[in-house]
Design a protein around this motif. Structure first.
Motif: not given
Length: 291
Positions: A74-76, A98-103, A148-150
């Motif tokens: 994720x950091x990279x 947005x994270x929750x949408x990805x989840x 979670x990359x997005x």
């Protein structure tokens, strides 16, 4: 030019909330266990509880190592994109949504694709539903970091992501209970509740593959995967294991996938098995196995 963020700065700035919360979560599960026994409910079974606890403790210990790999990726991504989103209360809330949408999509595909189901089935292969069920987190589920990359690509600060991710995981704890019946309508319209998640864990025909939401149930309402709780759930999976071995509970679908792939007639068929739906997996009779 934005400042590069290192893994050390993420670790030092964002506390490991799950590690700190673990003793409290175990304590609450034990209290629920006691209440279930005292009131003669059947929410718990001793061997099942010990299986859930074993899986959860290994997951927490494993996380001390694997989180560095997960958040390193994720950091990279964050460091290679030239833009970033300022960190404030509004963007932090936006990151969580947005994270929750990805989840939601990570969870949904975790039920629709074999190799992702293998990383998630551990959470479902108990015939009991209680707070300890939330401890059943597969030791291979870090694969889902790809969803979670997005977050990093959009430019959200990895420290904000790390905190939001842990809050989302911790939210899942309290919804694994039969002690809470219904929440207020306004709350149930927006947020995932124990009632919603009992449906998700049910293997009743009308409950299969429903209510994927992590914190917000609104995604299910919008995307056609919502189902209200109408009858008592029958917990577990279709091909329910008849043992309490934590290692087998974690890896049994991986074993089925690779046994099916070894019996494939071509590389293309093997690839289809790997990314196909869980319903496509076949139980290979012992006499036909090559192992």
């Amino acid at each position: 030019m934005k400042e590069e963020i290192t893994l050390d700065s993420v670790v030092s700035s964002a506390p490991d909330l799950i590690l700190y919360a673990a003793p409290l979560m175990i304590g609450l599960a034990l209290l629920e266990f006691y209440y279930s026994w005292k009131t003669k409910r059947e929410w718990y079974e001793k061997k099942d509880f010990l299986t859930s606890l074993s899986i959860g403790l290994v997951y927490v210990l494993q996380g001390l190592v694997t989180k560095s790999i997960m958040f390193g990726l994720v950091l990279w991504v964050y460091n290679i994109v030239p833009w970033s989103i300022p960190t404030n209360w509004f963007t932090s809330i936006l990151c969580f949504v947005i994270l929750d949408f990805c989840r939601y999509w990570a969870h949904r595909y975790g039920h629709e694709i074999n190799f992702l189901w293998a990383t998630h089935v551990t959470h479902h292969n108990s015939e009991k539903y209680n707070l300890s069920t939330s401890f059943r987190l597969s030791w291979t589920q870090q694969i889902k970091v790809i969803f979670f990359i997005p977050i990093s690509f959009l430019g959200f600060n990895p420290i904000v992501f790390f905190i939001c991710h842990q809050i989302a995981v911790l939210y899942q704890f309290w919804i694994h209970t039969e002690l809470i019946d219904r929440m207020p309508k306004w709350f149930s319209f927006l947020f995932v509740t124990p009632s919603h998640h009992r449906v998700h864990h049910g293997r009743n025909e009308q409950y299969l593959d429903k209510n994927y939401g992590s914190t917000f149930i609104i995604w299910d309402r919008l995307l056609g995967t919502f189902e209200p709780e109408r009858e008592k759930s029958i917990y577990g999976i279709i091909d329910q294991p008849k043992h309490f071995n934590p290692v087998k509970h974690v890896f049994h679908v991986w074993v089925d996938i690779f046994k099916n792939m070894r019996h494939a007639s071509s590389v293309r068929e093997a690839a289809r098995i790997f990314v196909g739906p869980p319903s496509s997996l076949k139980k290979i009779p012992k006499q036909q196995r090559r192992d």
